[in-house]
Design a protein around this motif. Structure first.
Motif, mmCIF file in Angstrom:
data_model
loop_
_atom_site.group_PDB
_atom_site.id
_atom_site.type_symbol
_atom_site.label_atom_id
_atom_site.label_comp_id
_atom_site.label_asym_id
_atom_site.label_seq_id
_atom_site.Cartn_x
_atom_site.Cartn_y
_atom_site.Cartn_z
ATOM 1 N N MET A 163 0.840 -1.182 0.000
ATOM 2 C CA MET A 163 0.000 0.000 0.000
ATOM 3 C C MET A 163 0.886 1.246 0.000
ATOM 4 S SD MET A 163 -3.422 -0.591 0.658
ATOM 5 C CE MET A 163 -3.854 -2.095 -0.156
ATOM 6 N N THR A 164 0.437 2.214 -0.723
ATOM 7 C CA THR A 164 1.148 3.482 -0.732
ATOM 8 C C THR A 164 0.469 4.432 0.245
ATOM 9 O OG1 THR A 164 -0.194 4.312 -2.558
ATOM 10 C CG2 THR A 164 1.863 3.205 -3.138
ATOM 11 N N ASP A 165 1.144 5.533 0.518
ATOM 12 C CA ASP A 165 0.554 6.514 1.433
ATOM 13 C C ASP A 165 -0.806 6.970 0.931
ATOM 14 O OD1 ASP A 165 2.684 6.443 3.120
ATOM 15 O OD2 ASP A 165 3.714 8.161 2.224
ATOM 16 N N GLY A 166 -1.744 7.071 1.839
ATOM 17 C CA GLY A 166 -3.074 7.534 1.502
ATOM 18 C C GLY A 166 -4.054 6.428 1.164
ATOM 19 N N GLU B 2 -6.140 3.036 1.896
ATOM 20 C CA GLU B 2 -6.644 2.347 3.081
ATOM 21 C C GLU B 2 -6.766 0.859 2.816
ATOM 22 O OE1 GLU B 2 -10.058 4.025 4.963
ATOM 23 O OE2 GLU B 2 -9.505 6.051 4.341
ATOM 24 N N TYR B 3 -6.550 0.091 3.855
ATOM 25 C CA TYR B 3 -6.729 -1.344 3.739
ATOM 26 C C TYR B 3 -8.217 -1.669 3.723
ATOM 27 C CZ TYR B 3 -1.789 -2.076 4.698
ATOM 28 O OH TYR B 3 -0.427 -2.077 4.608
ATOM 29 N N THR B 4 -8.579 -2.635 2.923
ATOM 30 C CA THR B 4 -9.968 -3.065 2.834
ATOM 31 C C THR B 4 -10.149 -4.346 3.636
ATOM 32 O OG1 THR B 4 -9.594 -4.449 0.892
ATOM 33 C CG2 THR B 4 -10.126 -2.107 0.494
ATOM 34 N N ALA C 225 -4.520 -11.198 4.043
ATOM 35 C CA ALA C 225 -3.342 -11.136 4.925
ATOM 36 C C ALA C 225 -3.427 -12.197 6.029
ATOM 37 C CB ALA C 225 -3.219 -9.736 5.535
ATOM 38 N N ARG C 226 -4.563 -12.297 6.678
ATOM 39 C CA ARG C 226 -4.707 -13.298 7.743
ATOM 40 C C ARG C 226 -4.601 -14.712 7.189
ATOM 41 N NH1 ARG C 226 -9.261 -12.204 12.136
ATOM 42 N NH2 ARG C 226 -7.892 -13.538 13.348
ATOM 43 N N ALA C 227 -5.189 -14.943 6.013
ATOM 44 C CA ALA C 227 -5.136 -16.276 5.401
ATOM 45 C C ALA C 227 -3.699 -16.640 5.028
ATOM 46 C CB ALA C 227 -6.041 -16.325 4.178
ATOM 47 N N ARG C 228 -2.953 -15.706 4.461
ATOM 48 C CA ARG C 228 -1.552 -15.972 4.088
ATOM 49 C C ARG C 228 -0.699 -16.286 5.321
ATOM 50 N NH1 ARG C 228 -0.140 -11.524 -0.611
ATOM 51 N NH2 ARG C 228 -1.109 -12.728 -2.281
ATOM 52 N N ILE C 229 -0.880 -15.518 6.363
ATOM 53 C CA ILE C 229 -0.117 -15.769 7.596
ATOM 54 C C ILE C 229 -0.456 -17.145 8.147
ATOM 55 C CG2 ILE C 229 0.143 -15.062 10.013
ATOM 56 C CD1 ILE C 229 -0.242 -12.118 8.945
ATOM 57 N N HIS C 230 -1.744 -17.463 8.174
ATOM 58 C CA HIS C 230 -2.169 -18.770 8.681
ATOM 59 C C HIS C 230 -1.616 -19.891 7.795
ATOM 60 C CE1 HIS C 230 -4.443 -21.598 11.012
ATOM 61 N NE2 HIS C 230 -5.081 -22.036 9.930
ATOM 62 N N ALA C 231 -1.663 -19.705 6.487
ATOM 63 C CA ALA C 231 -1.135 -20.716 5.561
ATOM 64 C C ALA C 231 0.352 -20.946 5.802
ATOM 65 C CB ALA C 231 -1.381 -20.287 4.117
#
Length: 190
Positions: free
Chosen positions: A1-4, A6-8, A15-21
C-alpha cells in the motif's frame, strides 16, 4: 500500500489467510509451494466459504475465500476453511487433481481441517421430495433450472417428484408455471 491508501476487508482476509497458511506449512510440513499460490476474495459467494482453483498451465492454485463467511464465522472456524483449501492446493500441486476422497480426508484430519464447511447463509430455496416415505431435501441459493422447472427433474433419492419452497415467503411450487406464478406474486419480495 502506498501513502493515503486504506486497507480493505479483502486485504485483511488475504493477509490473515496468508499468515495462517505459512504457519500451517511451517508447523505441519505440508508440502504446499506458497509461491505458487494466489489468493482472492469473493464478495458474491453465498454457499461456498472457500474454493481452490487449479491453473495447470501455470502450475498455480488460487484459493478464493468468501467475504460473507469471514464476516459470519469466528476466526478459528474461518482458519479451518483456509486449511481445507490448503489441502486442495496441496493435492493440486502434488497430484494435478483434488477432491474430498481418502487422500483429502487423511490430510485434512492431520491439519484439523473440516472435510466440508458448514453453510454460512440460509438457502433461498429448499427442494423436498413429495413421495410419502422419502426424506430427500436439497438446498439452493439460486434459481437454477431444477428450481425454476421442478417438473423436468426428479428426487435425488427415489426418483419421485419434488416441490420447491421459497424459504422467505413459504410459497411452494412443483411446476415451471408454479415458479412463474410465485415469482410474479412476490414481485419485489422475490
Amino acid at each position: 500500500m502506498t501513502d493515503g491508501e486504506e486497507y480493505t476487508l479483502e486485504d485483511e482476509i488475504v493477509a490473515r489467510a496468508r499468515i495462517h497458511a505459512r504457519d500451517v506449512v511451517d508447523e505441519n510440513g505440508l508440502a504446499v509451494d506458497l509461491t505458487a499460490l494466489e489468493w482472492d476474495v469473493s464478495a458474491r459467494a453465498r454457499r461456498r466459504a472457500g474454493a481452490c482453483r487449479w491453473h495447470a498451465d501455470r502450475g498455480v492454485a488460487t484459493i478464493v475465500l468468501a467475504r460473507r463467511a469471514y464476516e459470519r464465522y469466528e476466526w478459528p472456524a474461518f482458519a479451518g476453511i483456509v486449511r481445507h483449501e490448503l489441502v486442495h492446493a496441496w493435492e493440486f500441486q502434488q497430484f494435478g487433481e483434488s477432491g474430498h476422497g481418502d487422500r483429502f480426508r487423511e490430510q485434512a484430519a492431520a491439519l484439523e481441517a473440516p472435510r466440508y464447511c458448514e453453510a454460512f447463509t440460509e438457502p433461498r430455496y429448499v427442494l423436498r421430495c413429495l413421495t410419502a416415505d422419502c426424506d430427500w431435501r436439497a438446498k439452493r441459493h439460486r434459481a437454477s433450472k431444477p428450481v425454476a422447472s421442478p417438473d423436468q427433474y426428479r428426487c435425488g433419492d427415489c426418483g419421485g417428484s419434488y416441490e420447491v419452497e421459497h424459504v422467505e415467503s413459504g410459497r411452494t411450487w412443483a411446476t415451471a408455471g408454479g415458479y412463474g406464478g410465485a415469482k410474479a406474486a412476490l414481485g419485489e419480495d422475490w
